[in-house]
Design a protein around this motif. Structure first.
Motif: not given
Ligand code: AHM
Ligand code: MG
Length: 354
Positions: A120-147
Protein backbone atom coordinates in the motif's frame (compact mmCIF):
# COMPACT_ATOMS: atom_id res chain seq x y z
CA UNK A 1 30.06 -39.35 -42.31
CA UNK A 2 31.35 -35.95 -43.44
CA UNK A 3 29.31 -33.34 -45.21
CA UNK A 4 30.24 -30.29 -47.25
CA UNK A 5 26.90 -28.70 -46.40
CA UNK A 6 27.20 -25.13 -45.15
CA UNK A 7 24.17 -23.77 -43.37
CA UNK A 8 22.83 -20.66 -45.08
CA UNK A 9 22.01 -19.34 -41.61
CA UNK A 10 25.68 -19.00 -40.66
CA UNK A 11 26.78 -15.71 -42.15
CA UNK A 12 29.78 -13.48 -41.54
CA UNK A 13 28.12 -10.26 -42.59
CA UNK A 14 26.90 -7.98 -39.81
CA UNK A 15 23.33 -8.72 -38.74
CA UNK A 16 20.73 -5.99 -38.67
CA UNK A 17 21.07 -6.08 -34.88
CA UNK A 18 24.72 -5.03 -35.21
CA UNK A 19 23.85 -2.35 -37.73
CA UNK A 20 21.01 -0.97 -35.58
CA UNK A 21 21.90 1.66 -33.04
CA UNK A 22 22.05 -1.10 -30.45
CA UNK A 23 19.84 0.81 -28.00
CA UNK A 24 18.78 -1.72 -25.42
CA UNK A 25 15.56 -1.55 -23.44
CA UNK A 26 17.66 -0.85 -20.35
CA UNK A 27 19.33 2.16 -22.03
CA UNK A 28 15.97 3.44 -23.23
CA UNK A 29 14.40 3.11 -19.78
CA UNK A 30 17.40 4.65 -18.04
CA UNK A 31 17.03 7.64 -20.32
CA UNK A 32 13.28 7.79 -19.55
CA UNK A 33 14.02 7.67 -15.82
CA UNK A 34 16.59 10.48 -16.04
CA UNK A 35 14.45 12.76 -18.17
CA UNK A 36 11.25 12.31 -16.10
CA UNK A 37 12.09 13.07 -12.48
CA UNK A 38 8.46 12.51 -11.36
CA UNK A 39 7.36 9.01 -12.30
CA UNK A 40 10.14 8.08 -14.71
CA UNK A 41 12.28 5.91 -12.42
CA UNK A 42 9.36 3.90 -11.04
CA UNK A 43 7.76 3.37 -14.45
CA UNK A 44 11.12 2.26 -15.87
CA UNK A 45 11.62 -0.22 -13.02
CA UNK A 46 8.14 -1.66 -13.58
CA UNK A 47 8.69 -2.03 -17.34
CA UNK A 48 12.03 -3.71 -16.79
CA UNK A 49 10.44 -6.11 -14.27
CA UNK A 50 7.76 -7.01 -16.81
CA UNK A 51 10.33 -7.47 -19.58
CA UNK A 52 12.46 -9.83 -17.50
CA UNK A 53 9.38 -11.86 -16.62
CA UNK A 54 8.32 -12.07 -20.29
CA UNK A 55 11.59 -13.87 -21.07
CA UNK A 56 10.72 -16.58 -18.50
CA UNK A 57 7.16 -16.87 -19.82
CA UNK A 58 8.50 -17.15 -23.35
CA UNK A 59 10.76 -20.03 -22.26
CA UNK A 60 7.75 -21.91 -20.91
CA UNK A 61 5.78 -21.24 -24.09
CA UNK A 62 8.69 -22.43 -26.23
CA UNK A 63 8.54 -25.88 -24.62
CA UNK A 64 5.11 -26.30 -26.17
CA UNK A 65 3.43 -29.63 -25.63
CA UNK A 66 6.71 -31.02 -24.22
CA UNK A 67 6.31 -28.85 -21.13
CA UNK A 68 3.89 -29.42 -18.26
CA UNK A 69 2.29 -25.95 -18.67
CA UNK A 70 0.52 -27.18 -21.81
CA UNK A 71 -1.45 -29.72 -19.81
CA UNK A 72 -4.62 -28.01 -21.04
CA UNK A 73 -7.63 -26.62 -19.22
CA UNK A 74 -7.16 -26.07 -15.51
CA UNK A 75 -10.81 -26.70 -14.73
CA UNK A 76 -11.42 -23.21 -13.37
CA UNK A 77 -12.82 -20.05 -14.94
CA UNK A 78 -11.65 -16.46 -14.69
CA UNK A 79 -13.67 -13.40 -13.68
CA UNK A 80 -15.26 -13.28 -17.14
CA UNK A 81 -16.26 -16.95 -17.18
CA UNK A 82 -13.54 -18.03 -19.67
CA UNK A 83 -11.91 -21.41 -19.08
CA UNK A 84 -8.45 -20.95 -17.58
CA UNK A 85 -5.56 -22.91 -19.04
CA UNK A 86 -2.52 -23.97 -17.06
CA UNK A 87 -0.46 -21.46 -19.00
CA UNK A 88 -2.89 -18.58 -18.28
CA UNK A 89 -2.52 -19.20 -14.58
CA UNK A 90 1.23 -19.78 -14.72
CA UNK A 91 1.80 -16.53 -16.64
CA UNK A 92 -0.40 -14.70 -14.13
CA UNK A 93 1.58 -16.12 -11.19
CA UNK A 94 4.86 -15.17 -12.85
CA UNK A 95 3.86 -11.56 -13.55
CA UNK A 96 2.30 -11.15 -10.11
CA UNK A 97 5.54 -12.34 -8.51
CA UNK A 98 7.61 -10.07 -10.75
CA UNK A 99 5.58 -7.07 -9.60
CA UNK A 100 6.47 -7.70 -5.94
CA UNK A 101 9.99 -6.34 -6.43
CA UNK A 102 9.07 -3.16 -8.32
CA UNK A 103 7.07 -0.12 -7.13
CA UNK A 104 3.62 -1.64 -7.68
CA UNK A 105 0.88 -1.29 -5.06
CA UNK A 106 -1.93 -3.02 -6.94
CA UNK A 107 -2.09 -5.81 -9.49
CA UNK A 108 -5.35 -6.02 -11.49
CA UNK A 109 -5.45 -9.07 -13.76
CA UNK A 110 -7.86 -10.71 -16.16
CA UNK A 111 -7.27 -13.94 -14.26
CA UNK A 112 -8.17 -12.64 -10.76
CA UNK A 113 -11.58 -11.31 -9.69
CA UNK A 114 -10.34 -8.45 -7.52
CA UNK A 115 -7.16 -6.37 -7.56
CA UNK A 116 -4.33 -7.81 -5.45
CA UNK A 117 -2.76 -5.44 -2.92
CA UNK A 118 1.03 -5.86 -3.03
CA UNK A 119 2.26 -2.87 -1.05
CA UNK A 120 0.00 0.00 0.00
CA UNK A 121 3.03 2.34 0.28
CA UNK A 122 3.79 2.12 -3.44
CA UNK A 123 2.33 4.57 -5.93
CA UNK A 124 1.65 2.58 -9.10
CA UNK A 125 -0.72 -0.09 -10.33
CA UNK A 126 -0.58 -2.56 -13.15
CA UNK A 127 -3.60 -3.73 -15.16
CA UNK A 128 -2.72 -6.85 -17.11
CA UNK A 129 -3.96 -9.64 -19.32
CA UNK A 130 -1.10 -12.05 -18.63
CA UNK A 131 -1.86 -14.24 -21.63
CA UNK A 132 -3.90 -12.66 -24.38
CA UNK A 133 -5.15 -14.93 -27.15
CA UNK A 134 -5.20 -17.92 -24.85
CA UNK A 135 -7.50 -19.89 -27.17
CA UNK A 136 -4.43 -20.06 -29.45
CA UNK A 137 -2.11 -21.59 -26.82
CA UNK A 138 -2.33 -25.15 -28.12
CA UNK A 139 -2.21 -24.15 -31.78
CA UNK A 140 1.33 -22.69 -31.93
CA UNK A 141 -0.03 -19.28 -32.93
CA UNK A 142 1.28 -16.00 -31.46
CA UNK A 143 -0.03 -15.06 -28.03
CA UNK A 144 0.97 -12.20 -25.76
CA UNK A 145 0.86 -10.24 -22.52
CA UNK A 146 -0.76 -6.80 -22.51
CA UNK A 147 -0.71 -4.24 -19.72
CA UNK A 148 -1.13 -0.62 -18.64
CA UNK A 149 0.61 1.21 -15.80
CA UNK A 150 -1.58 3.58 -13.75
CA UNK A 151 -0.88 5.95 -10.89
CA UNK A 152 -2.54 4.88 -7.64
CA UNK A 153 -5.43 7.13 -6.58
CA UNK A 154 -7.11 7.18 -3.18
CA UNK A 155 -6.29 4.55 -0.61
CA UNK A 156 -5.26 1.31 -2.32
CA UNK A 157 -5.79 -0.83 0.80
CA UNK A 158 -9.32 0.47 1.42
CA UNK A 159 -10.54 0.97 -2.13
CA UNK A 160 -8.33 -0.89 -4.60
CA UNK A 161 -10.90 -0.61 -7.43
CA UNK A 162 -10.74 3.19 -7.55
CA UNK A 163 -7.30 3.16 -9.17
CA UNK A 164 -8.51 0.95 -12.04
CA UNK A 165 -11.54 3.15 -12.70
CA UNK A 166 -9.43 5.94 -14.18
CA UNK A 167 -9.73 6.56 -17.92
CA UNK A 168 -7.05 5.15 -20.18
CA UNK A 169 -5.68 8.65 -20.68
CA UNK A 170 -4.29 8.36 -17.12
CA UNK A 171 -1.95 5.51 -18.13
CA UNK A 172 1.70 6.38 -17.56
CA UNK A 173 2.83 3.57 -19.85
CA UNK A 174 1.32 0.72 -21.82
CA UNK A 175 2.65 -2.17 -23.79
CA UNK A 176 2.49 -5.74 -24.89
CA UNK A 177 4.86 -8.63 -25.31
CA UNK A 178 4.25 -10.91 -28.22
CA UNK A 179 5.36 -14.53 -28.04
CA UNK A 180 5.54 -15.13 -31.74
CA UNK A 181 8.26 -15.99 -34.22
CA UNK A 182 10.12 -13.26 -32.36
CA UNK A 183 9.69 -12.17 -28.75
CA UNK A 184 8.91 -8.49 -29.18
CA UNK A 185 7.98 -5.72 -26.75
CA UNK A 186 5.79 -2.89 -27.99
CA UNK A 187 5.81 -0.03 -25.50
CA UNK A 188 4.86 3.58 -24.97
CA UNK A 189 5.74 5.83 -22.07
CA UNK A 190 3.83 8.69 -23.69
CA UNK A 191 6.40 9.78 -26.26
CA UNK A 192 5.66 7.58 -29.22
CA UNK A 193 5.37 3.83 -29.62
CA UNK A 194 8.54 1.79 -29.87
CA UNK A 195 9.22 -1.85 -30.67
CA UNK A 196 12.03 -3.83 -29.05
CA UNK A 197 12.93 -7.32 -30.24
CA UNK A 198 14.54 -9.80 -27.89
CA UNK A 199 18.00 -10.87 -28.95
CA UNK A 200 19.00 -14.29 -27.65
CA UNK A 201 22.53 -13.43 -28.78
CA UNK A 202 22.83 -10.50 -26.37
CA UNK A 203 20.16 -11.56 -23.86
CA UNK A 204 18.48 -8.16 -24.16
CA UNK A 205 15.60 -6.39 -25.85
CA UNK A 206 17.00 -4.21 -28.66
CA UNK A 207 15.22 -1.20 -30.16
CA UNK A 208 14.08 -2.26 -33.64
CA UNK A 209 11.50 0.42 -34.51
CA UNK A 210 11.65 3.81 -32.85
CA UNK A 211 8.52 5.96 -33.06
CA UNK A 212 6.70 3.55 -35.31
CA UNK A 213 3.84 5.17 -37.23
CA UNK A 214 0.76 3.28 -38.40
CA UNK A 215 0.09 4.15 -42.07
CA UNK A 216 -3.00 6.39 -41.97
CA UNK A 217 -4.75 4.56 -44.82
CA UNK A 218 -5.24 0.85 -45.31
CA UNK A 219 -6.94 -1.84 -47.34
CA UNK A 220 -6.82 -4.50 -44.63
CA UNK A 221 -9.29 -5.19 -41.83
CA UNK A 222 -9.47 -7.60 -38.90
CA UNK A 223 -12.74 -8.84 -37.47
CA UNK A 224 -14.28 -12.19 -36.54
CA UNK A 225 -16.59 -12.26 -39.58
CA UNK A 226 -18.42 -15.35 -38.30
CA UNK A 227 -20.37 -12.95 -36.08
CA UNK A 228 -21.71 -10.94 -39.04
CA UNK A 229 -25.34 -11.89 -38.48
CA UNK A 230 -25.10 -10.82 -34.83
CA UNK A 231 -23.81 -7.26 -35.48
CA UNK A 232 -25.77 -4.02 -35.60
CA UNK A 233 -27.00 -2.85 -39.02
CA UNK A 234 -24.35 -0.08 -39.02
CA UNK A 235 -21.50 -2.50 -38.37
CA UNK A 236 -22.82 -4.87 -41.06
CA UNK A 237 -23.12 -1.97 -43.51
CA UNK A 238 -19.50 -0.90 -42.96
CA UNK A 239 -18.13 -4.43 -43.45
CA UNK A 240 -20.41 -5.12 -46.43
CA UNK A 241 -19.02 -2.02 -48.17
CA UNK A 242 -15.44 -3.17 -47.52
CA UNK A 243 -16.32 -6.58 -48.98
CA UNK A 244 -17.88 -4.97 -52.04
CA UNK A 245 -14.33 -4.20 -53.23
CA UNK A 246 -13.56 -2.20 -56.37
CA UNK A 247 -17.20 -2.23 -57.48
CA UNK A 248 -18.48 -0.95 -54.13
CA UNK A 249 -18.62 2.58 -52.73
CA UNK A 250 -15.07 2.30 -51.30
CA UNK A 251 -13.74 1.59 -54.80
CA UNK A 252 -10.91 -0.70 -53.68
CA UNK A 253 -10.35 -4.30 -52.67
CA UNK A 254 -9.95 -4.95 -48.95
CA UNK A 255 -8.05 -7.92 -47.54
CA UNK A 256 -8.97 -9.59 -44.24
CA UNK A 257 -6.74 -11.01 -41.48
CA UNK A 258 -7.87 -12.38 -38.09
CA UNK A 259 -5.36 -14.09 -35.84
CA UNK A 260 -7.60 -14.45 -32.79
CA UNK A 261 -4.88 -12.96 -30.56
CA UNK A 262 -5.39 -9.21 -30.36
CA UNK A 263 -1.70 -8.58 -29.70
CA UNK A 264 -0.78 -10.32 -32.96
CA UNK A 265 -3.37 -8.37 -34.94
CA UNK A 266 -2.17 -5.17 -33.25
CA UNK A 267 1.46 -5.90 -34.10
CA UNK A 268 0.59 -6.40 -37.77
CA UNK A 269 -1.38 -3.13 -37.79
CA UNK A 270 1.55 -1.27 -36.23
CA UNK A 271 3.86 -2.65 -38.91
CA UNK A 272 1.72 -2.27 -42.04
CA UNK A 273 -1.57 -0.59 -41.11
CA UNK A 274 -5.11 -1.93 -40.88
CA UNK A 275 -8.21 -1.68 -38.74
CA UNK A 276 -9.13 -4.07 -35.92
CA UNK A 277 -12.71 -4.35 -34.69
CA UNK A 278 -14.42 -6.32 -31.97
CA UNK A 279 -17.88 -4.72 -31.89
CA UNK A 280 -20.75 -5.58 -29.59
CA UNK A 281 -23.14 -8.18 -30.96
CA UNK A 282 -26.39 -9.96 -30.12
CA UNK A 283 -24.85 -13.09 -28.58
CA UNK A 284 -25.48 -13.56 -24.89
CA UNK A 285 -22.82 -11.67 -22.94
CA UNK A 286 -21.41 -9.96 -26.05
CA UNK A 287 -23.40 -6.70 -26.09
CA UNK A 288 -20.09 -4.88 -25.42
CA UNK A 289 -17.94 -7.20 -27.49
CA UNK A 290 -15.30 -9.43 -26.02
CA UNK A 291 -12.34 -7.24 -25.09
CA UNK A 292 -11.76 -5.78 -21.68
CA UNK A 293 -11.44 -2.00 -21.35
CA UNK A 294 -8.93 -1.65 -18.53
CA UNK A 295 -6.26 -4.19 -19.46
CA UNK A 296 -6.80 -4.77 -23.19
CA UNK A 297 -8.50 -1.82 -24.93
CA UNK A 298 -6.80 0.95 -22.95
CA UNK A 299 -3.22 -0.29 -23.43
CA UNK A 300 -3.67 -1.03 -27.14
CA UNK A 301 -5.40 2.34 -27.64
CA UNK A 302 -2.50 4.22 -26.06
CA UNK A 303 -0.07 2.34 -28.32
CA UNK A 304 -2.22 3.01 -31.40
CA UNK A 305 -2.64 6.73 -30.67
CA UNK A 306 1.03 7.16 -29.85
CA UNK A 307 1.74 5.63 -33.25
CA UNK A 308 -0.52 8.14 -35.03
CA UNK A 309 -3.54 5.80 -35.19
CA UNK A 310 -7.00 5.98 -33.66
CA UNK A 311 -8.96 3.91 -31.14
CA UNK A 312 -12.71 4.23 -30.64
CA UNK A 313 -15.77 2.60 -29.15
CA UNK A 314 -18.84 2.55 -31.44
CA UNK A 315 -22.11 1.61 -29.78
CA UNK A 316 -25.72 2.78 -29.53
CA UNK A 317 -24.58 5.92 -27.66
CA UNK A 318 -22.37 6.99 -30.59
CA UNK A 319 -18.63 7.14 -31.01
CA UNK A 320 -16.24 7.69 -28.10
CA UNK A 321 -12.46 7.81 -27.92
CA UNK A 322 -11.48 4.72 -25.91
CA UNK A 323 -8.98 6.60 -23.73
CA UNK A 324 -11.73 9.02 -22.57
CA UNK A 325 -14.03 6.31 -21.20
CA UNK A 326 -14.43 6.13 -17.41
CA UNK A 327 -14.43 2.40 -16.57
CA UNK A 328 -17.18 0.99 -14.38
CA UNK A 329 -15.27 -2.13 -13.36
CA UNK A 330 -11.89 -3.85 -13.70
CA UNK A 331 -13.30 -6.53 -16.01
CA UNK A 332 -15.68 -4.33 -18.03
CA UNK A 333 -15.91 -5.18 -21.73
CA UNK A 334 -15.94 -2.53 -24.44
CA UNK A 335 -16.66 -2.52 -28.19
CA UNK A 336 -13.25 -1.71 -29.67
CA UNK A 337 -11.91 -0.50 -33.01
CA UNK A 338 -8.36 0.72 -33.57
CA UNK A 339 -5.79 1.18 -36.29
CA UNK A 340 -5.09 3.40 -39.29
CA UNK A 341 -6.46 6.85 -38.46
CA UNK A 342 -8.37 7.52 -41.69
CA UNK A 343 -10.03 4.08 -41.61
CA UNK A 344 -11.00 4.50 -37.95
CA UNK A 345 -12.53 7.88 -38.89
CA UNK A 346 -14.37 6.21 -41.74
CA UNK A 347 -15.85 3.57 -39.40
CA UNK A 348 -16.87 6.37 -37.02
CA UNK A 349 -18.71 8.02 -39.94
CA UNK A 350 -20.74 4.85 -40.57
CA UNK A 351 -21.53 4.59 -36.85
CA UNK A 352 -22.82 8.16 -36.78
CA UNK A 353 -25.04 7.75 -39.87
CA UNK A 354 -28.72 7.43 -38.97
P1 AHM B 1 -8.59 -13.67 -24.12
O1 AHM B 1 -8.02 -12.51 -23.36
O2 AHM B 1 -9.43 -14.56 -23.28
O3 AHM B 1 -7.53 -14.41 -24.88
O4 AHM B 1 -9.64 -13.07 -25.20
C1 AHM B 1 -9.26 -12.01 -26.01
C2 AHM B 1 -9.05 -12.51 -27.40
C3 AHM B 1 -8.34 -11.50 -28.26
O5 AHM B 1 -6.95 -11.68 -28.18
C4 AHM B 1 -8.87 -11.81 -29.63
O6 AHM B 1 -8.86 -10.69 -30.49
C5 AHM B 1 -10.27 -12.25 -29.35
O7 AHM B 1 -10.29 -12.72 -28.01
C6 AHM B 1 -10.71 -13.38 -30.24
O8 AHM B 1 -12.05 -13.62 -30.02
P2 AHM B 1 -12.88 -14.68 -30.93
O9 AHM B 1 -12.47 -16.03 -30.47
O10 AHM B 1 -14.31 -14.35 -30.63
O11 AHM B 1 -12.53 -14.44 -32.37
MG1 MG C 1 -6.44 -13.78 -21.58
Amino acid sequence: MTSNYVSPFIIDEPTREQILTGTSLEDFLENHAKSNPGDGRAVSDILLGLAKCSIQVRETINQGALGSAFAGVKGSTNADGDNQKELDVLADDNFLDAMRSVPVALYGSEEINNPVLLDSEKKYAIAIDPLDGSSNIDTNVSIGTIFGVLPVVGEPAKNPDETFLQPGSAQLAAGFFIYGPQLAFVVSVGNGTHIFVYSARSGAFILAYENIMIPDQTNEFAINASNHRQWSAKQQHYIDELLAGVDGPRGKRFNMRWVGSMVADAYRILIRGGIFMYPGDRRKGYSDGRLRLVYEANPVSMLAEQAGGGAICCNKDGVTRILDIIPTGLHQRIPLAFGSSKEVDCLAGYSKKS
